[in-house]
Design an enzyme around this catalytic site. Sequence first.
Site, PDB file in Angstrom:
ATOM      1  N   ASP A  69      54.435  46.598  35.981  1.00 58.49           N
ATOM      2  CA  ASP A  69      52.862  46.507  36.881  1.00 58.49           C
ATOM      3  C   ASP A  69      53.126  46.848  38.282  1.00 58.49           C
ATOM      4  OD1 ASP A  69      53.969  43.973  37.207  1.00 58.49           O
ATOM      5  OD2 ASP A  69      53.186  42.963  36.721  1.00 58.49           O
ATOM      6  N   ASN A 136      48.181  31.281  35.412  1.00 57.00           N
ATOM      7  CA  ASN A 136      47.120  31.189  34.560  1.00 57.00           C
ATOM      8  C   ASN A 136      47.465  31.827  33.168  1.00 57.00           C
ATOM      9  OD1 ASN A 136      47.957  33.980  35.584  1.00 57.00           O
ATOM     10  ND2 ASN A 136      45.539  34.553  36.800  1.00 57.00           N
ATOM     11  N   HIS A 138      48.345  34.600  32.376  1.00 59.72           N
ATOM     12  CA  HIS A 138      48.488  36.584  32.980  1.00 59.72           C
ATOM     13  C   HIS A 138      49.796  37.343  32.444  1.00 59.72           C
ATOM     14  CE1 HIS A 138      49.572  37.036  36.918  1.00 59.72           C
ATOM     15  NE2 HIS A 138      50.996  36.642  36.394  1.00 59.72           N
ATOM     16  N   GLU A 143      44.864  39.844  33.700  1.00 62.82           N
ATOM     17  CA  GLU A 143      44.400  38.641  34.318  1.00 62.82           C
ATOM     18  C   GLU A 143      43.141  38.114  32.543  1.00 62.82           C
ATOM     19  OE1 GLU A 143      45.619  37.267  36.604  1.00 62.82           O
ATOM     20  OE2 GLU A 143      46.274  38.659  38.208  1.00 62.82           O
TER      21      GLU A 143
HETATM   22  P1  PGA Z   1      56.695  34.149  38.767  1.00 59.36           P
HETATM   23  O1  PGA Z   1      55.267  34.798  38.528  1.00 59.36           O
HETATM   24  O2  PGA Z   1      57.829  34.578  37.286  1.00 59.36           O
HETATM   25  O3  PGA Z   1      56.565  34.626  40.338  1.00 59.36           O
HETATM   26  O4  PGA Z   1      56.263  32.157  38.373  1.00 59.36           O
HETATM   27  C1  PGA Z   1      55.798  35.136  37.143  1.00 59.36           C
HETATM   28  C2  PGA Z   1      54.373  36.078  37.020  1.00 59.36           C
HETATM   29  O5  PGA Z   1      53.061  35.887  37.944  1.00 59.36           O
HETATM   30  O6  PGA Z   1      53.828  36.822  36.162  1.00 59.36           O
END
Ligand code: PGA
Length: 248
Positions: A69, A136, A138, A143
């Site tokens: 992404d 959250n 995602h 999302e």
């Molecule tokens: P993080 O984020 O690895 O920085 O905790 C994971 C994500 O939000 O996909």
Amino acid sequence: MTRLDVLPAATWADWVAADLAARLRAEPDLRLCLPTGDTPSPVYERLAAADGVAGDGALFGRATIVLLDEYLGLAPDDPARCDARLRRELLDRLDPPPAAFHAIDVDGLDPAEAARRHDAVAARGLDLTLLGLGMNGHVGLNEPGARPDDPTRVVDVAASSREVAVERYGAGRAPTGGITLGIARLLESREIWLLVTGERKAGILRRVLEAREGSAATADSTALPPAAFLLGHPNLRIVADEDAAHAG
Ligand code: PGA
């Protein structure tokens, strides 16, 4: 089938890196989809060290890397940019570099066209997809509210994810949107590893695992954490550390 591997926090990254290195040795032409974020960083650190320092060499030399992404609205050299971060943490430290790296061309193209072209790259096939789990729920920038048949597309980035970009990843400004491989494309990957670490991820990991108990089939799908859609994949490994798996 979903397999849950729970590893001690102190050795989690060593284990994931060793497993990925073993896979690359067995299948050097691997087409790998890679995420960025604080979860995979220590894995990349170890892979870069194994490739360069331990003289394993050429671990990624025949591999193709497809970025998961990317944010919209950030300068090309913004430290939070996914392409810049993956280059900094892994790709630029490999010698030789991967045979191919497919970033998402958010600087040169209209976003919808960038999404379309990136999707065409992923559609050539992904052997192994690594994913982080957002607070959250995602995966990539799919999302909450995402659906299992969502295509690769331009998306709104959730307020909490914009905050993470600025406060944790050091973005110079909040991203105005994003482009993500869609859940439908991710589900086509031959194999998926969902990486989850830290006590702060315990609650969302529990919610994802609860969806396994069958609610996924009946509930309003947009109410599920997007990562729950991965549970329908025939070859999903959730690789968690003990802090994420057992806390709370
Ligand atoms: P993080 O984020 O690895 O920085 O905790 C994971 C994500 O939000 O996909």
